[in-house]
Every structure is written in C-alpha cells, then in structure tokens.
Motif scaffolding. Structure first.
Motif, PDB file in Angstrom:
ATOM      1  N   VAL A  32       4.072   6.443  -2.804  1.00 60.31           N
ATOM      2  CA  VAL A  32       4.095   5.586  -3.773  1.00 60.31           C
ATOM      3  C   VAL A  32       5.523   5.060  -4.195  1.00 60.31           C
ATOM      4  N   ARG A  33       5.824   3.919  -4.546  1.00 59.41           N
ATOM      5  CA  ARG A  33       7.262   3.580  -4.963  1.00 59.41           C
ATOM      6  C   ARG A  33       7.071   3.863  -6.550  1.00 59.41           C
ATOM      7  N   ALA A  39      -2.564   5.546  -8.649  1.00 55.09           N
ATOM      8  CA  ALA A  39      -1.801   5.319  -7.956  1.00 55.09           C
ATOM      9  C   ALA A  39      -2.002   6.147  -6.487  1.00 55.09           C
ATOM     10  N   GLU A  40      -2.168   7.544  -6.524  1.00 56.35           N
ATOM     11  CA  GLU A  40      -2.368   8.288  -5.459  1.00 56.35           C
ATOM     12  C   GLU A  40      -3.812   7.791  -4.593  1.00 56.35           C
ATOM     13  N   TYR A  55      -1.471   7.829 -12.568  1.00 56.74           N
ATOM     14  CA  TYR A  55      -0.781   8.439 -11.598  1.00 56.74           C
ATOM     15  C   TYR A  55      -1.936   8.832 -10.527  1.00 56.74           C
ATOM     16  N   SER A 106      -0.364  -0.863  -0.386  1.00 51.59           N
ATOM     17  CA  SER A 106       0.980  -0.643  -0.694  1.00 51.59           C
ATOM     18  C   SER A 106       1.130  -0.444  -2.320  1.00 51.59           C
ATOM     19  N   VAL A 107       1.862   0.679  -2.750  1.00 49.04           N
ATOM     20  CA  VAL A 107       1.739   0.701  -4.224  1.00 49.04           C
ATOM     21  C   VAL A 107       3.053   1.102  -5.017  1.00 49.04           C
ATOM     22  N   ASP A 108       3.104   0.156  -5.908  1.00 50.41           N
ATOM     23  CA  ASP A 108       4.182   0.469  -7.027  1.00 50.41           C
ATOM     24  C   ASP A 108       3.529   0.741  -8.273  1.00 50.41           C
ATOM     25  N   LEU A 109       4.253   1.768  -8.921  1.00 52.35           N
ATOM     26  CA  LEU A 109       3.983   2.743 -10.104  1.00 52.35           C
ATOM     27  C   LEU A 109       4.959   2.428 -10.955  1.00 52.35           C
ATOM     28  N   PHE A 115      -3.043   4.494  -2.773  1.00 54.84           N
ATOM     29  CA  PHE A 115      -2.342   4.924  -1.668  1.00 54.84           C
ATOM     30  C   PHE A 115      -3.228   5.302  -0.522  1.00 54.84           C
TER      31      PHE A 115
END
Ligand code: CTP
Length: 212
Positions: free
Chosen positions: A62-63, A37-38, A34, A46-49, A41
């Motif tokens: 975040v997606r 991901a943060e 996490y 462009s972030v997919d978690l 971003f």
C-alpha cells in the motif's frame, strides 16, 4: 482484475498545533482505515492510504502518505482523488484548528485561558463536490447519540454513496478497539448491518458491498 482500480483511503486522527509542543487531536487509532487498506490490497486494488499520526505499520503493498494536520490531509486527498474510483474516508479529522499557532513554545505563565478556533474544511464534502462519474465515495459516521438520524444527515449533506455508521459511545467498539459494529447506509436507502466483528472482518463486509 481489480489492479487498474485505485482505492484511496484516509485513516487516523489529525493534529492541530497550538505551538511547537502542543496540539489538539483525538484518540483515533487508524485501525479501521489500515484494515480497509490491507483488505483492498489483498483484493488486487491499487491502494493509497493517507494517514494521520498512528502507531501502525503501513500494510504491505500500500502506498502510505503520512500527514499531520487536516489541511495537509485535505491537500493530499485532493491530489490523489482524481485517479481514484473508490474513496473511503475513515479519518477522524479535527473539525477545528486553533486560529493561531505560535512559532515558539508558549511559556506556562503566558498561556492563554481561552483559545480561538476556526473550522477546518470538510474534506469528504469537498471531494464529493468534485466527484467524477463512476467514483464511489464512502464516509464514516462516529456518533454518540441518535446515530441513525445523524448518519443519514451526513450521508446527504456530504453527498456520499455510502456511510458506515458506528456508535462510539459503546466502550467495546470505541476508539482504539480491535472490533467495530457497523451498519452501512446507502444513498439508495439500503441499510446493511455488518454486525460486531474484528475490523478486518468489517473491512471485508464494507468492500463486499461498495464494490461487489
Ligand atoms: N470528515 C471530513 N472532514 C472533516 C470532518 C469529517 O472529511 N473536516 C469526514 C470523516 O472522515 C467521516 C465523515 O466526514 O468520513 C463524518 O465525520 P464525523 O466526525 O462523524 O462528522 P462531522 O462531519 O465531523 O460532524 P459532527 O462532528 O458534527 O458529528
């Protein structure tokens, strides 16, 4: 300038069900994934978690794709992988699942004394077999003994560009901790100690090196 660059990150544990009320898992908190991901971003990616069950809010912007089992995580990662340039696999995927998952709750008196397991697919290994030019694939190595040797073996066997090695036998940095102590190893032979820091600071260090 990073906004057209897709970053795919996995986090947290997986759950491997025995019956509707029991599962096998591990204590992964998801904090490292996490934090990455943060940070990704915040850097404009462009972030997919893709996250197993954790007690964390998805970072803003975040997606978030929630999954439970290793099979669900594998499917979701494979579906998102083609478009991603940066792939970071922090998830503590269960290596095995029970051969059988009973549809009804197994009564105490009927519960078996032995369970049979089958191996789950190595997700990051499957991704690296499908890699496209320019993709960066990063794994984590959770080790309790001879960490360097084991991490280097995983870097090679899973076809990774980088592996973040951490010693989970160290109580201060183990599962659930807010800090980590990571050494980044690359397939080109680099070894970069990021030091003992908050997972947010470690996330910055990882992104600085893998996507400078
Ligand atoms: N991993 C994966 N799929 C699995 C197991 C692990 O993609 N079925 C990934 C993890 O997300 C991590 C890396 O592989 O990025 C190393 O995981 P780790 O648990 O350290 O190693 P294992 O491959 O499970 O090997 P071992 O349990 O023997 O240490």
């Amino acid at each position: 300038m990073n906004k057209n660059i897709k970053c795919l990150i996995s986090a947290g544990p997986t759950r491997e069900w025995i019956d509707p009320v029991r599962f096998i898992s591990n204590p992964s908190s998801g904090k490292m994934g996490y934090a990455l991901a943060e940070e990704a971003f915040n850097r404009g990616f462009s972030v997919d978690l893709v996250s197993g069950p954790v007690h964390l809010e998805g970072p803003q912007g975040v997606r978030l794709h929630k999954v439970e089992t290793a099979i669900e995580m594998e499917k979701t990662m494979l579906a998102l992988f083609q478009d991603a340039q940066i792939i970071i696999m922090t998830a503590a995927v269960c290596d095995h699942r029970p051969r059988e998952c009973w549809e009804e709750k197994r009564k105490k008196a009927e519960f078996p004394t032995h369970l049979e397991f089958v191996e789950n697919k190595d997700i990051v290994g499957a991704l690296s077999e499908r890699r496209k030019t320019g993709q960066k694939i990063v794994g984590f190595a959770a080790e309790t003994e001879t960490p360097l040797q084991h991490a280097l073996e995983k870097l090679e066997a899973k076809g990774l560009d980088w592996i973040a090695m951490n010693d989970v036998s160290d109580k201060e940095i183990g599962f659930g901790s807010d800090i980590n102590d990571v050494t980044l190893l690359s397939r080109r032979g680099e070894s970069i100690p990021l030091g003992r820091k908050s997972k947010q600071e470690i996330a910055k260090g990882i992104l600085d090196h893998i996507w400078p």
